[in-house]
Design a protein around this motif. Structure first.
Motif: not given
Length: 794
Positions: A555, A559, A591
């Motif tokens: 993640n 992002a 994201s």
């Protein structure tokens, strides 16, 4: 020497008790002079008759002396050989205590016993019924295995007698098992099988228990199989041990299979068996099944005790079902079982973990009213509960009261308070507690030190953190993964990536394997300094090592790639995450949607939203806010508002960002009253508006030429303790410049300077290009230009 001379010598030594001490000293001296001069363990190869006679004389004197007082001078002991000792021990098998005193005496004076001398005395003690002393001597023998340089096989062969008496071999097996030398114990067990010697079920049970206590489950399974092949019939205790092993591994199905098997053999489970099984279910998170077993015990008429109930109470507390735990607690009392400290402590801990401190203290008061003293576990639960509820002052007050009451604190209690100080940034208070620990002989462990290291890292004081780390390592306390993660994270947050990777190398050299948190910290650090490619390379290296990072790691990278506009690379990471068996979560999807929205590809973002919902992954407030903002930026206010309504209908409460986006939409469409209504709605729902929220509506009022309302909202914002920023002031100054009210504009400018708000070129540009020239005050322009030079804005 003739037999006649020997008997004369023995007669002289058999004197009255009155002269025993003097004669004993005399005999010792004679023996020392009579012993042949060669080192222990060496053979006397001199065939001279005189030396043989001297040797015989020394042995005769020792034998005679033995029956008077088995104490020899160090000089005599230094000339003893294993041959002499064996001879004396073998001839003294009728006086086991004297043999033991002699054995210990010569050992104390430097004689090094051999496997044979140990075994000889062990046999003497066993034959005399001194089993306990024999057991301790076997323990001494086993603990000296390396020094005496023998193998378990040799010990087995030395202890095995012609009559195939297995008793001492069982003792040997038990001692090896008790000392944690499990592979040596297994070797003894296998040798018993080879020699067709069948150990007792008690011995096998003891061995199984030791294996299971040391988590040697595979070995225990093999021993269980072999003991049955050897003809050992398991008893209820055997099955209870095996059931305990299953419970430790979470194999409740196998545990139940053993219950059925033992009942098939006519062996009925007893209260201990049921208790072990109940404990297993509770620890496996299936307390309901544990409760059912407890009821079965009652129906079968088995006696049960408070422990059975305490296990179930603790199980429900761990599962967070305090209602059921309390019901069992009360039921326990109705059945005549007395609540003990464990009953109360489990409930107190459960309530504290749930944040229900009121009930926790009610239970504590009931406990104290029954004169049941709380344990350290009880007090730790209360301290931890208070700290986690933000009542740190109450926790410190309780800590002081407990200290004044004379309660001896342990590491856990100290660490709770040290951690609370560290989280508040009060490092001196935490250090004071650490000093107090040492002064009260509670020696800090790595957990205590790690709390301090984490505290220093969060404050950005890496120098102190590493100084403490150096002291810990220098004091021979081994740092763990949590310590290293804290230090690596601290370095990454400060951008010291080279030092962070050096620490990673040190950690791995110590044999500590990095985990998902380590990867996340390093990847976050690399992304923070915009080294995304290096972060990707590090991720690939970790994957090659077999480490599967958590979803947070992916993640973080997704992002960052989206923020950099690298949408293709972000989707490649998304695909790789799926290949690693990780299910993308709401954060990953959000994201990716944000990245697509920033390149104005809302259509693809909505398609991804549909995929997300189809996979059963529910969007959160951030997801909705991302899409609403995208629609609002492109002027598609209708879809933006529709998404906002959909979010609220799903039961999601907007946050400050969502409210601000919608307020901005209303301001741009001249619906200022709706925007102000949302601002008031935020406050009513307990969501504090921030500087951006207020500035958005102030800007709306300014553009609508409602400066009075704008200034009123500005003052309300300041009264609520929300400090205006450079954007807020710029909006107001520009509005007053546009209407030529330079007095108010300059006043706001001065107010900014007084408050220490950093000025930017936009402020000066507004005053220079729109304010003073428009008001006809060109003389102020040169002064502002000089100010800009002073602020280095030119």
């Amino acid at each position: 020497m003739s037999m006649k001379s020997k008997f004369k010598l023995l007669f002289r030594l058999s004197i009255s008790q009155k002269e025993t001490g003097r004669k004993a000293r005399h005999c010792s001296a004679v023996a020392a002079n009579s012993m042949p001069h060669y080192q222990q363990g060496e053979e006397n190869t001199n065939d001279d008759n005189e030396d043989d006679e001297a040797k015989d004389l020394g042995l005769i004197i020792l034998e005679a002396f033995w029956h008077i007082n088995p104490v020899l001078s160090p000089q005599t002991v230094s000339r003893l050989t294993p041959h002499h000792v064996l001879s004396l021990l073998q001839k003294s098998n009728t006086d086991a205590l004297a043999a033991l005193r002699f054995f210990n005496h010569i050992k104390h004076h430097g004689f090094r016993h051999t496997l044979q001398t140990y075994v000889t005395l062990i046999r003497i003690l066993a034959q005399s019924g001194m089993d306990r002393k024999a057991y301790y001597l076997v323990r001494e023998l086993v603990s000296s295995q390396k020094v005496l340089n023998f193998r378990p096989k040799e010990a087995f062969e030395a202890l095995m007698d012609k009559e195939s008496n297995i008793h001492l071999l069982e003792v040997l097996l038990k001692v090896y098992a008790k000392c944690g030398m499990l592979r040596d114990a297994l070797q003894i067990f296998c040798m018993m099988k080879e020699h067709k010697l069948v150990p007792s079920v008690l011995c096998c049970n003891f061995f199984l228990k030791c294996l299971i206590d040391n988590n040697e489950m595979k070995m225990a399974s093999s021993v269980n199989t072999e003991m049955r092949r050897m003809g050992v019939s398991p008893n209820v205790y055997t099955y209870t041990i095996l059931i305990k092993a299953c419970c430790k591994q979470g194999g409740m199905q196998k545990a139940n299979d053993y219950i059925r098997e033992m009942e098939g053999f006519g062996i009925l489970p007893d209260v201990v068996t049921y208790t072990v099984l109940i404990h297993g279910y509770c620890m496996a998170g299936n307390t309901e099944a544990g409760l059912k077993l407890l009821k079965d015990m009652e129906q079968k008429g088995l006696s049960f005790n408070a422990y059975c109930y305490n296990v179930v109470i603790h199980g429900f507390c761990c599962e967070g079902d305090l209602t059921e735990a309390r019901r069992i607690f009360e039921d326990m009392g109705r059945k005549g079982l007395v609540h003990d400290v464990f009953s109360y402590s489990s409930l107190i801990d459960g309530y504290c973990k749930k944040g229900d401190l009121t009930n926790a203290f009610i239970i504590l008061n009931e406990m104290l009213s029954r004169n049941i003293e709380p344990t350290n576990f009880t007090c730790s639960s209360l301290l931890d509960g208070l700290c986690k509820a933000g009542k740190v002052d109450d926790a410190r007050k309780l800590f002081k009261e407990l200290k004044d009451s004379g309660l001896m604190f342990d590491r856990v209690m100290y660490n709770i308070m040290i951690d609370s100080h560290c989280k508040e940034g009060n490092m001196q208070g935490a250090l004071n507690l650490l000093t107090e620990m040492v002064e009260t002989n509670v020696f800090p462990d790595m957990v205590n030190y790690t709390s301090l290291i984490v505290g220093y890292c969060k404050k950005g004081n890496l120098q102190q953190a590493f100084q403490l780390y150096a002291n810990v390592v220098g004091g021979c306390i081994v740092p763990d993964i949590v310590t290293y993660n804290a230090l690596i994270s601290g370095l990454c947050n400060e951008g010291h990536m080279q030092e962070a990777f050096q620490l990673l190398d040190e950690m791995m050299e110590r044999g500590i394997v990095p985990n998902s948190f380590t990867c996340k910290a390093l990847i976050y650090g690399l992304c923070k300094i915009r080294k995304v490619q290096e972060a990707e390379s590090f991720l690939k290296a970790m994957l090659k090592r077999g480490l599967i990072p958590g979803i947070d790691v992916f993640n973080t990278l997704i992002a960052r790639q989206c923020k950099e506009g690298n949408i293709k690379e972000a989707f490649e990471l998304y695909s790789r995450m799926s290949r690693q068996g990780l299910v993308p979560d709401t954060v990953a999807f959000t994201s990716l949607m944000d990245g697509l929205c920033k390149i104005a590809n809302i259509h693809e973002a909505l398609k991804l939203y549909d995929v997300m919902v189809e996979k059963g992954i529910m969007p959160d407030v951030v997801t909705y806010s991302t899409l609403i903002a995208a629609f609002q930026r492109t002027g598609n206010n209708k879809n933006a508002l529709a998404l906002y309504v959909n979010m609220v209908e799903r039961g999601l409460l907007p946050d400050v960002i969502t409210y601000t986006i919608i307020m901005n939409l209303y301001c741009k469409t001249s619906h200022l009253q709706y925007a102000l209504g949302l601002l008031h709605e935020m406050s009513e729902r307990g969501i504090l508006p921030d500087v951006v929220s207020y500035t958005t509506i102030i800007d709306g009022y300014c553009k609508a030429s409602c400066l009075h309302d704008a200034l009123k909202l500005f003052n309300e914002m300041v009264e609520k303790g929300i400090m205006p920023d450079v954007v807020t002031y710029t909006v107001l100054i520009a509005a007053y410049c546009n209407i030529g009210n330079m007095k108010t504009a300059v006043m706001l400018h001065h107010e900014m300077v007084e408050k220490g708000i950093a000025l930017d070129s936009v402020i000066y540009s507004t005053l220079l290009n729109h304010g003073f020239p428009k008001a006809g005050k060109l003389y102020r322009v040169s002064k502002l230009c000089r100010e800009m030079e002073n602020w280095s804005l030119v």
